[in-house]
Design a protein around this motif. Structure first.
Motif, mmCIF file in Angstrom:
data_model
loop_
_atom_site.group_PDB
_atom_site.id
_atom_site.type_symbol
_atom_site.label_atom_id
_atom_site.label_comp_id
_atom_site.label_asym_id
_atom_site.label_seq_id
_atom_site.Cartn_x
_atom_site.Cartn_y
_atom_site.Cartn_z
ATOM 1 N N ARG A 164 43.768 37.993 47.384
ATOM 2 C CA ARG A 164 44.719 37.305 46.714
ATOM 3 C C ARG A 164 45.083 38.193 45.574
ATOM 4 N NH1 ARG A 164 41.440 32.506 44.902
ATOM 5 N NH2 ARG A 164 43.111 31.952 43.788
ATOM 6 N N TYR A 165 44.614 39.403 45.308
ATOM 7 C CA TYR A 165 44.973 40.062 44.355
ATOM 8 C C TYR A 165 45.194 41.614 44.845
ATOM 9 C CZ TYR A 165 42.732 36.102 42.154
ATOM 10 O OH TYR A 165 42.645 34.618 41.784
ATOM 11 N N ARG A 169 40.415 44.851 39.438
ATOM 12 C CA ARG A 169 40.742 44.705 38.001
ATOM 13 C C ARG A 169 41.292 43.294 37.827
ATOM 14 N NH1 ARG A 169 44.245 48.285 33.637
ATOM 15 N NH2 ARG A 169 44.048 46.863 31.987
ATOM 16 N N CYS A 170 42.258 42.832 38.592
ATOM 17 C CA CYS A 170 43.288 41.516 38.559
ATOM 18 C C CYS A 170 42.099 40.483 39.048
ATOM 19 C CB CYS A 170 44.389 41.695 39.300
ATOM 20 S SG CYS A 170 45.842 42.534 38.370
ATOM 21 N N ALA A 171 41.360 40.598 40.153
ATOM 22 C CA ALA A 171 40.572 39.675 40.533
ATOM 23 C C ALA A 171 39.613 39.233 39.486
ATOM 24 C CB ALA A 171 39.863 40.084 41.939
ATOM 25 N N THR A 172 38.993 40.061 38.852
ATOM 26 C CA THR A 172 37.995 39.821 37.856
ATOM 27 C C THR A 172 38.659 39.072 36.571
ATOM 28 O OG1 THR A 172 36.905 41.792 38.299
ATOM 29 C CG2 THR A 172 36.519 40.891 35.992
ATOM 30 N N ARG A 173 39.918 39.740 36.200
ATOM 31 C CA ARG A 173 40.686 38.904 35.043
ATOM 32 C C ARG A 173 41.141 37.655 35.452
ATOM 33 N NH1 ARG A 173 44.741 41.925 34.742
ATOM 34 N NH2 ARG A 173 46.783 40.625 35.581
ATOM 35 N N ALA A 174 41.424 37.360 36.762
ATOM 36 C CA ALA A 174 41.870 35.898 37.259
ATOM 37 C C ALA A 174 40.465 35.175 37.303
ATOM 38 C CB ALA A 174 42.202 35.867 38.517
#
Length: 209
Positions: A164-165, A169-174
């Protein structure tokens, strides 16, 4: 070079722009040349005029990802077909300088482009690579990052189609944002429950024994 490799050309170009953040790294001929990676010969064909042309192709490739991400398979295919027709390539068997254990050429498929400019060459291999990925793995394997405001393009190669990301980094932020949202909701609910209990206690009539 395997055909699947070329799909990364499309992702690389699309992600030079982050519309939601008003960022665009495709602002010079040097930036155009960097997109070619190790293909130095093709990169050397780039001129200042290719900056504008690359941006145009970028917008069309992003539209393919947007259609796929939105579930419109037919539109995604139609948009990609238009790029394939405009920027054709010639598949060839190539060995380059790669040798196997016996010293024989490691034959593989290669996309040979015959462009009039650097943009045509890049667009041809990017579109063909993306088409190969789409037809091999499915339209739903083309996605846009769900971590707002990122929306970078990515190719889902997970075994269970769960990506989904665009990056870890984006997965962790989300995930962190979702966790904080849950904690805020829990706190608000707890506070609301506490206020309800206090209100109920204050309005309950006292009885003398």
């Amino acid at each position: 070079m395997e055909l699947a490799y070329y799909s990364d050309y499309a992702v690389r170009l699309v992600n030079t722009e982050e519309p939601a953040r008003n960022k665009d790294s495709l602002t010079s001929v040097e930036a155009v040349r960097e997109l070619f990676g190790a293909n130095g010969q093709a990169a050397r064909r780039a001129t200042d005029a290719d900056v504008t042309r690359f941006r145009s192709v970028r917008g069309r490739l992003r539209s393919v990802f947007e259609a796929a991400d939105g579930g419109d398979e037919t539109l995604a295919v139609d948009l990609l077909n238009s790029l394939l027709l405009e920027f054709p390539v010639s598949p060839q068997i190539s060995g380059h300088d790669i040798r196997d254990e016996d010293g024989k050429p490691d034959w593989h498929m290669h996309l040979a482009d015959h462009p009039s400019n650097a943009t045509a060459g890049y667009a041809a291999i990017a579109a063909m690579g993306l088409a190969f990925h789409l037809t091999s793995y499915g339209v739903d394997r083309l996605g846009l990052c769900e971590a707002s405001p990122c929306r970078n393009a990515y190719l889902d190669t997970s075994t269970n189609r769960s990506r989904r990301y665009c990056s870890d980094r984006c997965a962790t932020r989300a995930n962190v944002a979702a966790y904080r949202a849950r904690k805020r909701l829990e706190t608000e609910r707890a506070a609301g429950t506490g206020r309800s209990a206090e209100t109920a206690q204050a309005t309950t009539p006292r009885t003398d024994r």
